[in-house]
Structure formats: structure tokens, C-alpha cells
Design an enzyme around this catalytic site. Structure first.
Site, short mmCIF file in Angstrom:
data_model
loop_
_atom_site.label_atom_id
_atom_site.label_comp_id
_atom_site.label_asym_id
_atom_site.label_seq_id
_atom_site.Cartn_x
_atom_site.Cartn_y
_atom_site.Cartn_z
CG HIS A 1 6.23 -8.32 24.51
ND1 HIS A 1 5.82 -9.09 23.46
CD2 HIS A 1 7.30 -8.96 25.04
CE1 HIS A 1 6.60 -10.15 23.36
NE2 HIS A 1 7.51 -10.10 24.32
CD GLU A 2 9.73 -7.79 27.79
OE1 GLU A 2 9.86 -8.78 28.53
OE2 GLU A 2 10.05 -7.80 26.59
CG HIS B 1 6.85 -12.50 28.57
ND1 HIS B 1 6.53 -13.62 27.84
CD2 HIS B 1 7.63 -11.73 27.76
CE1 HIS B 1 7.09 -13.52 26.63
NE2 HIS B 1 7.75 -12.38 26.56
CD GLU C 1 8.89 -13.83 23.38
OE1 GLU C 1 8.36 -12.71 23.40
OE2 GLU C 1 9.70 -14.21 24.24
ZN ZN Z 1 8.95 -11.55 24.96
#
Ligand code: ZN
Length: 274
Positions: A143-144, A147, A201
Site C-alpha cells: 500500500h505504501e 503511493h 487511498e
Molecule cells: Zn495510504
């Protein structure tokens, strides 16, 4: 008359900047992450700022004896990153060649992030207090990393610059142009105060799930991870990076709906010995 000409010139410049600044940072992958993004600052400029911020964070943690204090934990997190890194090529061909770094700070904070250019930081509290499995750590890391792949920070900084530029049109008309130092300040402030939108997100969830599945980590851990996050939140200890995230129930539903897409990637990874 002069004023009018200047105004239209500025409008044209802004339009050019907007048009040339619209791009998509990644390929869509199996999860289909496609969206045009406003980009008014270069990747290299932002990566330079991020590298400086990351170096400062490491130096501060080192001076307090908090950087990679638990060697076994740092090794574990580093190994997960090493498995994920090659698969970032699915979304961006250049990403495996980034100057990646992975570190762990000894802290009760429930936090983790990946700065532009692949500078990963995990806080030990997140892993230890929520008793995260390797699969769950991989989901957070994916997830990170997503980004960073999608350059959400760069996009956010670009919006801050665009807003600042709009404000400054008035001063430009009076002959007081925006200096590059002012643009730099706006960019830096937006970078360090990174709060991603819900849309960002969701994109990070989708891409992160695919990255961990392709790396041989069970994407079903996305569900258990968020159950732990929700429990921590209701226990009065909301994870730092949860603050702007989509509603928890919707998030779990979304992850579940993506499982039929990413589970075959996970199974294929296992068949090929990953
Ligand atoms: Zn996030």
C-alpha cells in the site's frame, strides 16, 4: 489594455502548465488503476526533497538510538521489501531501479510510509502491537509503495502549487511574480504534511494488494490486517496512516471484491516458487 494582455498571457501559461502536467504515472496492472494526474513539479525535484527529509528522520532516530534497534525485525522487513521490489515493474518499469531504502524506527507509533523514490520506513509499534504476520506487513508495504509508484505526493504538491499560483496571479498583475523559492516552500510544506485523498487511498489499496499477491504474499491478509486496524482504532489508538483512509467497512468490502482478481496472481507466484 496592458493589464488585459497580461491576464490572457497568464491564463495561457496556466493552461499550458495544466496540459503538459497531466499524465498517468503507472500502468494499470490487473486491478486497472488508471487516472490522469496533475503534475507541476518534476519527480527528480520531489525525490531530492524526500531524500533529504528521510535522511533527517534517520539521523534523528539514530541520535536517539531508535534506528534499526531490533536487528531481527529490520531483517524481516527488509526481506519483505526485497521480494516486493521486482514486482513494482508491473506498474512502473523504472521502479525496480530506484534507490530504495528500508528502515525500522523503534517507536510505539502505529505508522509506516514510503516516500517518493522508494524510501520506506516502518515503526516497530505497528508490527509488534498488532502482531502483524509477514503477509500483513506485505499488505501495508504494498500500500505504501503504491503511493510512491502513483506519485501521490507529487500530485498533492502540484495541487498546492496550482492553488498558490492562482492566489499569486493578483500579485503577478502588480509585477510581483512568484519566485521559485516560494514554489519550493509550497512544495515542501505539502510533502511533509502528506494527507492523501480517499481516492489515493483506494488506489494504493488496489495496487498494494496486487503487489503483495505477485510477491507471493497472501492477499487475504488484507482483510485480517484491516480487522486489526479497526480493533486498534476502537481501542483508542488509531493508526497514524488510517486518519484519511476510506471508511473501514467499505475498505474491507473493496479488498474482498478484489480477491478473485489477485488470488490467481498469488497462486501463480507460489507455483513458480516465490
Ligand atoms: Zn495510504
Amino acid at each position: 489594455m496592458k493589464l488585459l494582455r497580461n491576464t490572457s498571457l497568464i491564463s495561457v501559461c496556466l493552461l499550458c502548465a495544466t496540459l503538459s502536467g497531466c499524465a498517468s504515472t503507472t500502468a494499470g496492472g490487473a486491478v486497472g488503476a488508471q487516472r490522469s494526474q496533475l503534475m507541476l513539479i518534476s519527480s527528480s525535484e520531489l525525490e531530492k526533497m524526500a531524500a533529504q527529509s528521510y535522511a533527517k528522520l534517520k539521523a534523528d532516530a539514530t541520535s536517539k538510538g531508535e534506528l534499526n534497534r531490533d536487528a531481527a525485525l529490520s531483517k524481516r522487513v527488509g526481506a519483505i521489501a526485497n521480494r516486493i521490489k521486482p514486482h513494482t515493474a508491473v506498474f512502473r518499469k523504472d521502479a525496480p531501479g530506484w534507490n530504495w531504502e528500508v528502515n525500522v524506527i523503534a517507536s510505539d507509533e502505529l505508522n509506516a510510509f514510503c516516500m517518493p523514490g522508494g524510501k520506506i520506513m516502518f515503526y516497530s509499534g505497528l508490527i509488534n502491537q498488532l502482531h502483524l504476520s509477514d503477509d500483513e506487513i506485505a499488505i501495508v508495504m504494498g500500500h505504501e509503495i503504491a503511493h510512491a509508484l502513483r506519485e501521490h505526493s507529487r500530485e498533492q504538491v502540484s495541487h498546492a502549487i496550482a492553488a498558490q499560483t492562482a492566489i499569486n496571479i493578483g500579485t503577478s498583475l502588480l509585477g510581483l511574480g512568484q519566485t521559485s523559492a516560494e514554489i519550493g516552500n509550497t512544495a515542501y510544506e505539502a510533502l511533509i504534511a502528506s494527507k492523501f485523498s480517499r481516492n489515493d487511498e483506494s488506489e494504493a489499496d488496489d495496487i498494494g494488494l496486487e503487489l503483495s499477491a505477485r510477491s507471493g504474499y497472501d492477499p487475504r491478509a488484507g482483510v485480517t490486517l484491516w480487522q486489526k486496524m479497526i480493533a486498534a482504532k476502537s481501542g483508542g489508538n488509531p493508526p497514524e496512516f488510517l486518519s484519511s483512509h476510506p471508511e473501514d467497512a467499505k475498505r474491507v468490502e473493496r479488498i474482498q471484491s478484489l480477491l478473485p482478481t489477485v488470488l490467481p496472481l498469488y497462486e501463480a507466484a507460489h507455483r513458480s516458487g516465490r
